[in-house]
Write a protein that holds these residues in place. Structure first.
Motif, PDB file in Angstrom:
ATOM      1  N   VAL A  72      31.019  71.878  15.524  1.00  0.00           N
ATOM      2  CA  VAL A  72      31.198  71.358  14.361  1.00  0.00           C
ATOM      3  C   VAL A  72      32.502  70.260  14.674  1.00  0.00           C
ATOM      4  CG1 VAL A  72      31.851  71.074  12.037  1.00  0.00           C
ATOM      5  CG2 VAL A  72      30.578  72.922  12.846  1.00  0.00           C
ATOM      6  N   GLY A  73      32.415  68.961  14.659  1.00  0.00           N
ATOM      7  CA  GLY A  73      33.688  68.201  14.829  1.00  0.00           C
ATOM      8  C   GLY A  73      33.466  67.456  16.231  1.00  0.00           C
ATOM      9  N   GLY A  74      33.966  66.275  16.396  1.00  0.00           N
ATOM     10  CA  GLY A  74      33.954  65.226  17.392  1.00  0.00           C
ATOM     11  C   GLY A  74      35.008  64.717  18.303  1.00  0.00           C
ATOM     12  N   LEU A 120      33.817  75.817  15.333  1.00  0.00           N
ATOM     13  CA  LEU A 120      34.411  74.942  14.395  1.00  0.00           C
ATOM     14  C   LEU A 120      35.562  74.090  15.134  1.00  0.00           C
ATOM     15  CD1 LEU A 120      34.873  77.521  11.448  1.00  0.00           C
ATOM     16  CD2 LEU A 120      33.323  75.508  11.925  1.00  0.00           C
ATOM     17  N   ALA A 121      35.574  73.085  15.333  1.00  0.00           N
ATOM     18  CA  ALA A 121      36.713  72.369  16.026  1.00  0.00           C
ATOM     19  C   ALA A 121      36.946  71.077  15.031  1.00  0.00           C
ATOM     20  CB  ALA A 121      36.109  71.992  17.129  1.00  0.00           C
ATOM     21  N   SER A 122      36.739  71.010  13.740  1.00  0.00           N
ATOM     22  CA  SER A 122      36.997  70.041  13.095  1.00  0.00           C
ATOM     23  C   SER A 122      38.234  69.433  12.392  1.00  0.00           C
ATOM     24  CB  SER A 122      35.872  70.253  11.860  1.00  0.00           C
ATOM     25  OG  SER A 122      36.004  71.707  11.181  1.00  0.00           O
ATOM     26  N   GLY A 123      39.185  69.897  12.838  1.00  0.00           N
ATOM     27  CA  GLY A 123      40.667  69.403  12.772  1.00  0.00           C
ATOM     28  C   GLY A 123      41.192  70.214  11.430  1.00  0.00           C
ATOM     29  N   ILE A 143      51.602  61.815   8.354  1.00  0.00           N
ATOM     30  CA  ILE A 143      51.310  63.056   8.657  1.00  0.00           C
ATOM     31  C   ILE A 143      50.295  62.965   9.982  1.00  0.00           C
ATOM     32  CG2 ILE A 143      49.649  63.190   6.910  1.00  0.00           C
ATOM     33  CD1 ILE A 143      50.187  66.140   7.027  1.00  0.00           C
ATOM     34  N   THR A 144      50.503  63.829  10.966  1.00  0.00           N
ATOM     35  CA  THR A 144      49.638  63.853  12.256  1.00  0.00           C
ATOM     36  C   THR A 144      48.518  65.055  11.883  1.00  0.00           C
ATOM     37  OG1 THR A 144      51.667  63.360  13.235  1.00  0.00           O
ATOM     38  CG2 THR A 144      49.618  63.587  14.411  1.00  0.00           C
ATOM     39  N   PHE A 145      48.871  66.213  11.952  1.00  0.00           N
ATOM     40  CA  PHE A 145      48.176  67.382  11.418  1.00  0.00           C
ATOM     41  C   PHE A 145      48.822  68.430  10.782  1.00  0.00           C
ATOM     42  CE2 PHE A 145      49.401  68.133  15.890  1.00  0.00           C
ATOM     43  CZ  PHE A 145      49.586  69.498  16.011  1.00  0.00           C
TER      44      PHE A 145
HETATM   45  C1  LIG Z   1      48.476  58.775  15.862  1.00  0.00           C
HETATM   46  C2  LIG Z   1      48.385  60.281  16.746  1.00  0.00           C
HETATM   47  C3  LIG Z   1      49.084  60.430  18.004  1.00  0.00           C
HETATM   48  C4  LIG Z   1      49.071  61.455  18.626  1.00  0.00           C
HETATM   49  N1  LIG Z   1      49.547  61.424  19.889  1.00  0.00           N
HETATM   50  C5  LIG Z   1      49.175  62.548  20.671  1.00  0.00           C
HETATM   51  C6  LIG Z   1      49.402  62.862  22.076  1.00  0.00           C
HETATM   52  O1  LIG Z   1      49.771  61.607  22.729  1.00  0.00           O
HETATM   53  N2  LIG Z   1      49.188  63.927  22.781  1.00  0.00           N
HETATM   54  C7  LIG Z   1      48.830  65.040  21.708  1.00  0.00           C
HETATM   55  O2  LIG Z   1      48.671  66.291  22.687  1.00  0.00           O
HETATM   56  N3  LIG Z   1      48.399  65.049  20.605  1.00  0.00           N
HETATM   57  C8  LIG Z   1      48.580  63.825  19.757  1.00  0.00           C
HETATM   58  N4  LIG Z   1      47.927  63.910  18.708  1.00  0.00           N
HETATM   59  C9  LIG Z   1      47.619  65.185  17.925  1.00  0.00           C
HETATM   60  C10 LIG Z   1      46.236  65.168  18.604  1.00  0.00           C
HETATM   61  O3  LIG Z   1      45.585  64.131  18.009  1.00  0.00           O
HETATM   62  C11 LIG Z   1      45.541  66.453  17.815  1.00  0.00           C
HETATM   63  O4  LIG Z   1      46.501  67.400  17.967  1.00  0.00           O
HETATM   64  C12 LIG Z   1      44.166  66.671  18.663  1.00  0.00           C
HETATM   65  O5  LIG Z   1      43.735  65.533  18.952  1.00  0.00           O
HETATM   66  C13 LIG Z   1      43.403  67.754  17.648  1.00  0.00           C
HETATM   67  O6  LIG Z   1      42.171  67.710  18.423  1.00  0.00           O
HETATM   68  P1  LIG Z   1      41.040  68.328  17.471  1.00  0.00           P
HETATM   69  O7  LIG Z   1      39.827  68.015  18.558  1.00  0.00           O
HETATM   70  O8  LIG Z   1      41.246  69.626  17.054  1.00  0.00           O
HETATM   71  O9  LIG Z   1      40.906  67.421  16.314  1.00  0.00           O
HETATM   72  P2  LIG Z   1      40.495  65.786  16.175  1.00  0.00           P
HETATM   73  O10 LIG Z   1      40.310  65.068  17.350  1.00  0.00           O
HETATM   74  O11 LIG Z   1      40.931  65.274  14.908  1.00  0.00           O
HETATM   75  O12 LIG Z   1      38.787  66.055  15.717  1.00  0.00           O
HETATM   76  C14 LIG Z   1      38.324  66.708  14.678  1.00  0.00           C
HETATM   77  C15 LIG Z   1      37.005  66.157  14.462  1.00  0.00           C
HETATM   78  O13 LIG Z   1      36.423  66.830  13.353  1.00  0.00           O
HETATM   79  C16 LIG Z   1      35.349  66.041  12.483  1.00  0.00           C
HETATM   80  N5  LIG Z   1      35.037  66.635  11.330  1.00  0.00           N
HETATM   81  C17 LIG Z   1      35.908  67.003  10.312  1.00  0.00           C
HETATM   82  N6  LIG Z   1      35.351  67.524   9.321  1.00  0.00           N
HETATM   83  C18 LIG Z   1      34.099  67.615   9.653  1.00  0.00           C
HETATM   84  C19 LIG Z   1      32.734  68.049   9.327  1.00  0.00           C
HETATM   85  N7  LIG Z   1      32.858  68.569   7.940  1.00  0.00           N
HETATM   86  N8  LIG Z   1      31.727  68.079   9.838  1.00  0.00           N
HETATM   87  C20 LIG Z   1      31.692  67.621  11.069  1.00  0.00           C
HETATM   88  N9  LIG Z   1      32.653  66.920  11.710  1.00  0.00           N
HETATM   89  C21 LIG Z   1      33.860  66.982  11.206  1.00  0.00           C
HETATM   90  C22 LIG Z   1      36.216  64.774  12.721  1.00  0.00           C
HETATM   91  O14 LIG Z   1      35.327  63.564  12.390  1.00  0.00           O
HETATM   92  C23 LIG Z   1      36.962  64.652  13.895  1.00  0.00           C
HETATM   93  O15 LIG Z   1      35.843  64.102  14.962  1.00  0.00           O
HETATM   94  C24 LIG Z   1      48.230  62.460  17.953  1.00  0.00           C
HETATM   95  C25 LIG Z   1      47.734  62.361  16.757  1.00  0.00           C
HETATM   96  C26 LIG Z   1      47.568  61.211  15.956  1.00  0.00           C
HETATM   97  C27 LIG Z   1      46.939  61.097  14.616  1.00  0.00           C
END
Ligand SMILES: Cc1cc2nc3c(=O)[nH]c(=O)nc-3n(C[C@H](O)[C@H](O)[C@H](O)COP(=O)(O)OP(=O)(O)OC[C@H]3O[C@@H](n4cnc5c(N)ncnc54)[C@H](O)[C@@H]3O)c2cc1C
Length: 495
Positions: free
Chosen positions: A10-12, A209-212, A427-429
């Motif tokens: 779950v997540g992309g 689950l990898a949906s942020g 906010i970033t995360f």
């Molecule tokens: C502007 C910005 C700059 C950043 N720069 C850096 C950097 O240079 N280096 C670094 O390490 N970190 C950086 N970060 C932090 C970094 O983006 C995150 O820590 C990391 O990308 C998180 O990865 P993730 O796969 O957990 O989440 P994400 O990449 O956010 O992926 C979550 C996915 O889940 C999907 N999703 C959500 N809900 C659902 C659902 N119900 N069903 C299906 N899909 C769903 C979303 O569409 C998304 O594709 C930055 C963040 C931002 C916003």
């Protein structure tokens, strides 16, 4: 009959795709469900610069990650080393020793190996010359433990992961939102999804689950981060609304980590409500260590030079949110203009400039000009000009005698033209989320694994508290995504 896969991710974003690749390597059939349409795929990962914090022993390790590194690069650059214990110490220090030691150790000790794995799968990396190294006396020197970025930044990383996933036979469904987990006493058996307004069920032997986090959910932000957080701008994707966390909690998962904490930075005051993929991370304004930040009263409110920006930027967004009107101006003079990062030169920037401080004071919208001029006068008088300025090290060129000192990189504001940039909180995360075990399996409120349920990325709690060392979000997604994906794949195959 519902469709069936071995593993549903779950997540992309980065965590999801690393999980998908690792699950596929076990021979499992893998489906990735991405809430965003294809044009917006990739989550926050796509908005990043692609910077990744990795432990390395020296340039030879880096050359394994970046075989394109030339002899000239090696000769002209001091890459230093970033040993595992230093990465570990940095993570523990900035999180005020709250980071779960086991998670922290896994992140640190698996960082290099995971990047090598990504490289072996086809992801390319490059040195972060532009942002993490200044040229002093003809030589670049890296600082702050951050040396490597994905080729093409976040967009490059996400594109290459999708290409590799496609080649590996991983199916991706866009514009498909996971709504709920199908779970019973024996564990998780699938996901309810909504696509094109229709709800259906997809069965699986394991779900990752990898949906942020919940950063794009104003109601949850206010509920968990506190009053005022509904007013923050979201730096990245609009799709991270906490669904994965909610689904897991509904299935009995234990809430874990710093639920009232988040990563938040100084972000253009006039940026849109959510991130804009055309601008990426360009609305951030991270060169404040070389200037000062003032609020509506014209007063400074943080030590801009407390540490390298990698170790302060993620908590200063909250400090800005707490100021009257939730904004600040960053002020620089000409002496440091050449040190400002690229993001200060984008088209969509809220900037004023002036030839005198008095003229500048009149241009700082919503700021008390008298308060500002008094503050700058006191600041200028307190700068220890006898200490040499050096942006590559913590140079101890601070102020002396102020109620709020600046510890490093203090320069008098006296050389026109003066420039100022308006920022608010972006906010970033969010830091709070789910508890996982060594296999990336989600733990329930009784402390036991929920069979068939795994988690990775932003929604894993327990790593970050109060603050965060830059470049760790992607690294965490990769390390724990790979662990969760391969555990999920193995457990599905052993069914
Ligand atoms: C502007 C910005 C700059 C950043 N720069 C850096 C950097 O240079 N280096 C670094 O390490 N970190 C950086 N970060 C932090 C970094 O983006 C995150 O820590 C990391 O990308 C998180 O990865 P993730 O796969 O957990 O989440 P994400 O990449 O956010 O992926 C979550 C996915 O889940 C999907 N999703 C959500 N809900 C659902 C659902 N119900 N069903 C299906 N899909 C769903 C979303 O569409 C998304 O594709 C930055 C963040 C931002 C916003």
């Amino acid at each position: 009959m519902p469709e069936t896969y071995d593993v549903i991710i779950v997540g992309g974003g980065n965590a999801a795709l690393c999980a998908a690749l690792a699950a596929r390597e076990t021979g499992a059939s893998v489906l990735v469900i991405e809430a965003a349409p294809e044009a917006e795929r990739g989550g926050n990962s796509r908005f990043t610069a692609g910077a990744m914090r990795v432990a390395y022993r020296g340039v030879e390790d880096l050359a394994r990650l970046m075989p394109d590194l030339t002899e000239e690069d090696k000769a002209n650059t001091d890459f230093g080393a970033y040993p595992e214990d230093q990465f570990y110490d940095d993570l523990c220090r900035v999180t005020q020793y709250h980071a779960n030691p086991k998670l922290a150790e896994t992140l640190v000790s698996r960082s290099f190996d995971t990047m090598l794995w990504m490289r072996s799968r086809g992801v390319r990396f490059a040195p972060i010359y532009g942002r993490q190294a200044f040229k002093v006396e003809g030589r670049f020197k890296f600082w702050g433990g951050l040396t490597v970025e994905a080729w093409g930044g976040g967009p490059g990383l996400v594109d290459s992961l999708y290409t590799i996933a496609q080649r590996a036979g991983i199916e991706v469904r866009y514009a498909t939102r996971a709504l709920d987990l199908i779970a019973d006493d024996d564990g998780v058996r699938g996901v309810t999804i909504r696509c094109g307004g229709r709800t259906s069920v997809i069965e699986a032997r394991a779900v990752v689950l990898a949906s942020g986090g919940f950063e794009a959910n104003a109601e949850w932000r206010t509920r968990y981060l506190g009053p005022g957080w509904d007013l923050a701008k979201v730096r990245g994707t609009r799709f991270n609304t906490g669904d994965g966390i909610r689904m897991a909690l509904d299935a009995g998962a234990m809430p874990y980590g710093n639920w009232s904490g988040c990563h938040a930075v100084g972000w253009d005051r006039n940026a849109p409500e959510f991130g804009d993929l055309d601008v990426g991370d360009g609305f951030q304004k991270h060169s404040y260590p070389f200037g000062i930040m003032v609020n509506a009263r014209g007063r400074r409110f943080v030590d801009e030079g407390a540490d390298f920006r990698n170790y302060t930027y993620a908590k200063y967004g909250r400090a800005i949110l707490e100021q009257p009107g939730q904004f600040a101006w960053q002020v620089f003079d000409h002496k440091v203009a050449h040190l400002l990062r690229d993001e200060y030169r984008i088209k969509r920037v809220t900037k004023v400039s002036a030839q005198t401080l008095v003229e500048l004071a009149g241009k700082l919208e919503d700021v008390d000009p008298k308060g500002f001029l008094t503050e700058v006068g006191a600041y200028n008088a307190a700068v220890q000009t006898g200490v040499a300025f050096n942006p590559n090290i913590k140079d101890s060129r601070g102020t002396r005698g102020l109620a709020l000192e600046k510890s490093n990189w203090a320069n008098t504001l006296d050389t026109p033209p003066f420039e100022a940039y308006a920022v608010t909180c972006g906010i970033t995360f969010t830091f709070g989320g789910l508890r996982i075990d060594d296999d990336g399996e989600v733990i329930n409120t009784d402390g036991l694994p929920i069979r068939g349920l795994y988690a990775a990325g932003e929604l894993v709690g327990g790593l970050f508290y109060f603050n965060y060392p830059g470049g760790t979000g992607l690294m965490s997604g990769s390390v724990f995504g790979r662990i969760a994906g391969s555990s999920a794949g193995r457990s599905a195959k052993s069914f």
